[in-house]
Design an enzyme around this catalytic site. Structure first.
Site, PDB file in Angstrom:
ATOM      1  N   HIS A  22       0.694  -1.347   0.027  1.00 24.38           N
ATOM      2  CA  HIS A  22      -0.165  -0.118  -0.018  1.00 24.38           C
ATOM      3  C   HIS A  22       0.664   1.199  -0.240  1.00 24.38           C
ATOM      4  O   HIS A  22       0.661   2.192  -0.820  1.00 24.38           O
ATOM      5  CB  HIS A  22      -0.795   0.050   1.227  1.00 24.38           C
ATOM      6  CG  HIS A  22      -1.563   1.385   1.437  1.00 24.38           C
ATOM      7  ND1 HIS A  22      -3.178   1.473   1.070  1.00 24.38           N
ATOM      8  CD2 HIS A  22      -1.396   2.464   1.976  1.00 24.38           C
ATOM      9  CE1 HIS A  22      -3.457   2.448   1.305  1.00 24.38           C
ATOM     10  NE2 HIS A  22      -2.354   3.156   1.910  1.00 24.38           N
ATOM     11  N   GLU A  23       1.964   1.214   0.910  1.00 25.16           N
ATOM     12  CA  GLU A  23       2.669   2.417   0.781  1.00 25.16           C
ATOM     13  C   GLU A  23       3.585   2.546  -0.364  1.00 25.16           C
ATOM     14  O   GLU A  23       3.964   3.512  -0.830  1.00 25.16           O
ATOM     15  CB  GLU A  23       3.667   2.294   2.389  1.00 25.16           C
ATOM     16  CG  GLU A  23       2.779   2.374   3.637  1.00 25.16           C
ATOM     17  CD  GLU A  23       1.890   3.460   3.692  1.00 25.16           C
ATOM     18  OE1 GLU A  23       2.082   4.657   3.198  1.00 25.16           O
ATOM     19  OE2 GLU A  23       0.766   3.556   4.382  1.00 25.16           O
ATOM     20  N   HIS A  26       1.892   4.719  -2.465  1.00 25.42           N
ATOM     21  CA  HIS A  26       2.175   6.137  -2.409  1.00 25.42           C
ATOM     22  C   HIS A  26       3.649   6.432  -2.769  1.00 25.42           C
ATOM     23  O   HIS A  26       3.620   7.661  -3.561  1.00 25.42           O
ATOM     24  CB  HIS A  26       2.115   6.392  -1.001  1.00 25.42           C
ATOM     25  CG  HIS A  26       0.631   6.326  -0.714  1.00 25.42           C
ATOM     26  ND1 HIS A  26      -0.579   6.969  -1.124  1.00 25.42           N
ATOM     27  CD2 HIS A  26       0.195   5.630   0.514  1.00 25.42           C
ATOM     28  CE1 HIS A  26      -1.571   6.507  -0.487  1.00 25.42           C
ATOM     29  NE2 HIS A  26      -1.317   5.945   0.535  1.00 25.42           N
TER      30      HIS A  26
END
Length: 447
Positions: A22-23, A26
């Site tokens: 998920h990170e 980003h």
């Protein structure tokens, strides 16, 4: 106990990997767009292990229940701050929650010079901000879909196969009890033909059989006549002949379930009857059904999120009162871990290694879908809050341009800090409630 702990470990590692990716969702676009990323961390709390590569510190923190990347300039300077003042902030929900009180007192940050202004998040165009903030949730959606593909095409979904599980001794009414006597009744065509449990039906009346639906279609379409049936037995194809009978059998819906009327009675029709039942098993399916599965999971999760206040009230009634807990309601980390342990340690008939692996994959797919949907909620400190801010900024700039007014500049999302504090407090209370409920009134797979 070892298998129980192994199940917890598997789901914990899977969740940690999901959070880490998920990170990454980003991190990658932020770096591609030139934003200075100072930290990439999995977990929160004290740092256990870290290494700096270039300008970014990569590491693991002690509590593996979240993750974040830290970017400079997520908010523009506040009134009274020198021009070019740049703060750093993070994308992680738990990380932001732990920092909120400190931010309220003083804007925690390392200050960077005006020369870094072009490398801030706030300096990005609105479409790029959206890509950075949506990258994390979209990564969870991708993980969920990929896990569904593995589940559907690799492990398989529950289905009835053409392998014969049981053979009826006689022709009985569709709604007859299971222990009805066959005395004086006509023998079932399958029994008379010599079909045995364990045989695999490969052809009926010239039609190739690939699924139980093929069996149902061919048998029901037959008349009162003798048809050839080919079965595979011990690796050998054996031709048999069965004299079909016409009987009242249940009407089936699209999913193969028996149709009942408003009073609960079986709806029947006159069709061909053979007298065999198939064997339930996990059957690999085409990945073409995954989009429908993903949409179904998305809508179910979205409904859960939209009704979360009501669901949490029900959880509270179950935890502190006498109400039963909804097995389809929200779960905390302890609840998910407990279910994973139960799956790994289960000794239920027919629930072997393949079924356990499939269940674990399904759980991780559901968790990632939940992360995707939950992070889209348009409230800070969730990713959806930043997305909403970027959309508002874009609309405000477009309106100013249409009116011939000066660019109003970026939206200062730090003004929403009081709301963010309130949302964070709600999240903390929700986490504590689910933790308590998962301990005193747990949801189980095998009650």
């Amino acid at each position: 106990m070892r298998l129980f702990l192994l199940g917890i470990l598997v789901i914990a590692v899977g969740l940690a990997v999901s959070i880490a990716l998920h990170e990454v969702g980003h991190l990658v676009p932020a770096k591609l767009f030139g934003v200075r990323v100072t930290q990439y961390m999995v977990g929160f709390g004290p740092t256990v292990l870290s290494r700096t590569r270039g300008e970014t510190e990569y590491g693991i923190k002690a509590i593996p229940l979240g993750g974040f990347i830290r970017m400079i300039g997520m908010y523009p300077p506040h009134k009274g701050e020198p021009p070019g003042t740049i703060r750093e902030d993070s994308t992680g929900l738990l990380q932001q929650i732990t920092e909120l009180s400190e931010e309220a007192k003083q804007y925690e940050s390392s200050l960077y010079g005006p020369g870094d202004a072009h490398r801030t998040f706030v300096a990005l165009a609105v479409p790029k901000k959206l890509v950075v903030m949506l990258g994390g949730p979209l990564m969870n959606l991708l993980i969920s879909v990929l896990l569904m593909v593995v589940l559907v095409s690799g492990i398989g979904l529950p289905a009835v196969t053409p392998t014969v599980q049981t053979v009826s001794e006689c022709v009985v009414p569709a709604d007859a009890p299971a222990d009805v006597s066959c005395e004086g009744r006509e023998p079932a065509p399958a029994l008379a033909a010599g079909i045995r449990p364990g045989d695999t039906l490969t052809e009926i009346d010239g039609q190739e059989i690939h699924s139980w639906q093929d069996v149902t279609t061919s048998v029901r379409a037959s008349q009162e006549r003798t048809v050839e049936i080919v079965v595979e037995r011990d690796g050998e194809l054996i031709p048999l002949e069965a004299t079909m009978v016409i009987d009242d059998r249940p009407v089936l819906d699209e999913d193969g379930a028996a149709v009942r009327d408003a009073e609960g009675n079986l709806v029947t029709e006159q069709v061909g009857f053979l007298g065999v039942s198939g064997t339930p098993d996990l059957v690999p399916q085409s990945p073409a059904i995954v989009p429908e599965m993903a949409w179904s999971a998305f809508t179910r999760t979205g409904e859960l999120v939209l009704t979360l206040p009501v669901r949490l009230w029900e959880v509270g009634q179950a935890a502190f009162g006498t109400a039963e807990r909804d097995p389809n309601g929200p779960l905390g980390v302890v609840g998910v871990s407990r279910l994973a342990g139960e799956v790994a340690a289960a000794e239920q008939p027919g629930f072997e290694l393949r079924e356990k692996v499939g269940t674990m994959i399904s759980m991780l797919a559901s968790l990632n879908m939940a992360l995707f949907v939950f992070n889209l909620v348009p409230l800070l400190p969730l990713d959806g809050g930043h997305v909403a801010g970027a959309l508002y900024e874009g609309a405000r700039r477009l309106l100013a341009r249409l009116r011939g007014r000066p660019d109003p500049g970026p939206v200062d999302m730090s003004r929403m800090l009081p709301v963010t504090n309130a949302v964070a407090l709600v999240f903390i209370l929700m986490t504590v409630l689910l933790l308590y409920a998962d301990i005193v009134e747990p949801i189980t797979f095998f009650p």
